[in-house]
Design a protein around this motif. Sequence first.
Motif, short mmCIF file in Angstrom:
data_model
loop_
_atom_site.label_atom_id
_atom_site.label_comp_id
_atom_site.label_asym_id
_atom_site.label_seq_id
_atom_site.Cartn_x
_atom_site.Cartn_y
_atom_site.Cartn_z
N ALA A 173 0.83 -1.20 0.00
CA ALA A 173 0.00 0.00 0.00
C ALA A 173 0.87 1.26 0.00
O ALA A 173 0.61 2.22 -0.74
N TYR A 174 1.91 1.26 0.83
CA TYR A 174 2.79 2.42 0.90
C TYR A 174 3.57 2.62 -0.39
O TYR A 174 3.78 3.76 -0.83
N GLU A 175 3.99 1.54 -1.01
CA GLU A 175 4.71 1.66 -2.28
C GLU A 175 3.79 2.20 -3.36
O GLU A 175 4.20 3.01 -4.20
N THR A 176 2.53 1.79 -3.33
CA THR A 176 1.56 2.31 -4.30
C THR A 176 1.35 3.81 -4.09
O THR A 176 1.30 4.58 -5.06
N ALA A 177 1.23 4.22 -2.84
CA ALA A 177 1.05 5.64 -2.55
C ALA A 177 2.29 6.45 -2.94
O ALA A 177 2.18 7.56 -3.45
N ARG A 178 3.47 5.87 -2.72
CA ARG A 178 4.71 6.59 -3.04
C ARG A 178 4.89 6.79 -4.54
O ARG A 178 5.27 7.88 -4.99
N THR A 179 4.61 5.75 -5.31
CA THR A 179 4.86 5.81 -6.75
C THR A 179 3.68 6.35 -7.54
O THR A 179 3.84 6.76 -8.69
N GLY A 180 2.49 6.32 -6.94
CA GLY A 180 1.30 6.71 -7.69
C GLY A 180 0.90 5.68 -8.71
O GLY A 180 0.19 5.98 -9.68
N ALA A 181 1.35 4.44 -8.50
CA ALA A 181 1.07 3.35 -9.46
C ALA A 181 -0.43 3.19 -9.67
O ALA A 181 -1.23 3.29 -8.73
N GLY A 202 -2.44 5.16 -11.13
CA GLY A 202 -3.19 6.40 -10.95
C GLY A 202 -3.64 6.63 -9.53
O GLY A 202 -4.68 7.26 -9.29
N ALA A 203 -2.86 6.16 -8.57
CA ALA A 203 -3.24 6.25 -7.15
C ALA A 203 -3.42 7.70 -6.71
O ALA A 203 -2.58 8.55 -6.97
N ILE A 204 -4.55 7.97 -6.08
CA ILE A 204 -4.79 9.28 -5.45
C ILE A 204 -4.85 9.08 -3.95
O ILE A 204 -4.00 9.55 -3.21
N LYS A 205 -5.86 8.39 -3.48
CA LYS A 205 -5.96 8.10 -2.05
C LYS A 205 -5.98 6.60 -1.85
O LYS A 205 -6.84 5.89 -2.36
#
Length: 351
Positions: A330-338, A340-343
């Motif tokens: 989850a943190y890696e997704t938030a860091r990279t924006g993979a 199209g991650a927003i929240k």
Amino acid sequence: MTDNLSAILYKKQDLRLEQRPIPTPKDDEVLLKIHSVGICGSDVHYWADGQVADFVVKAPMVLGHESSGVVESVGKKVTHLKPGDRVAIEPGVPCRTCKFCKNGRYNLCADVVFCATPPWNGNLCRYYTHAADFCYKLPDNMTLEEGALLEPLSVGVHACRRAGVTLGSKVLVTGAGPIGLVSMMAARALGATKVIMIDLVKSRLEVAKQLGADHVVHVTKTTSKEEAAAKILDALGEQPDKVIECSGAQASIRIALEVTESAGVIALVGHGEHDINISIADAACREVEVRGVFRYVNEYPLSLAMVASGKVDVKKLITHRFKLEDTLEAYETARTGAGGAIKVVINCVKQ
């Protein structure tokens, strides 16, 4: 009730999932079974860099501060909440006795205990105790995910209030990340007539348009402040009288100073470099006010009302959901924006 899996940051890039004892609430606290925790930019910075501005991780710290949960038990002095109540958690608990607290500016209290800000633990865990008077009961038509997102929304509401956004305001929001987006949504809910957003990332601007921005302007790192101002004026048709600066970038602050209407207000939300080189002579001559924004104060009730009434739909901000066991992903997704991650939101309930 023995499982209190917790996401603990030991140091830079050293995040571990470990069991911790389930705490006992004090007389004025409640024990909460945490449900949803959103990942904030500050959480990512603590994990990736080991610090945010002057706050440095020096000892193991539980992450997480955008949260909601269900009351498990209450301290003997708590009368307004009971087991089973679903609540949003305002993460900062001030001293209540200093001059800032007494003047209603408790966000400026020097002794505030704020979740996941060193040395204080956050609530990315199964069970957590918190001051009962900083827990807000959710109405039946609100989900616990929405309750967790009252935290970033409160930042946007406070920014708009600091800027003086009201019915008829013409608002520019610089930076279309999560805080920029909630600031835009809050401005619309508070009566702004026109809201325009600028950003370097086109995909974020597309989301901003979908969420209610009247106009969006794409800028690049080579766009001058004069060019950016011309684009904003062309799209908006007039100068904005309120600016919510959410990027913390020197270039964005320069654009804000360039384009804001005389006697307008710029609210600085984004925290970037300590030293920023800007020219304020023109803004001073035009009586443009620059106001700081730090977290929020007395904003949770209004934010809750905005969501409960349907004025603001924070659910649209959620792009990714993870289980507590998958916190690292989850943190890696938030860091990279993979993707199209927003929240990114983590569900802490044991599956």
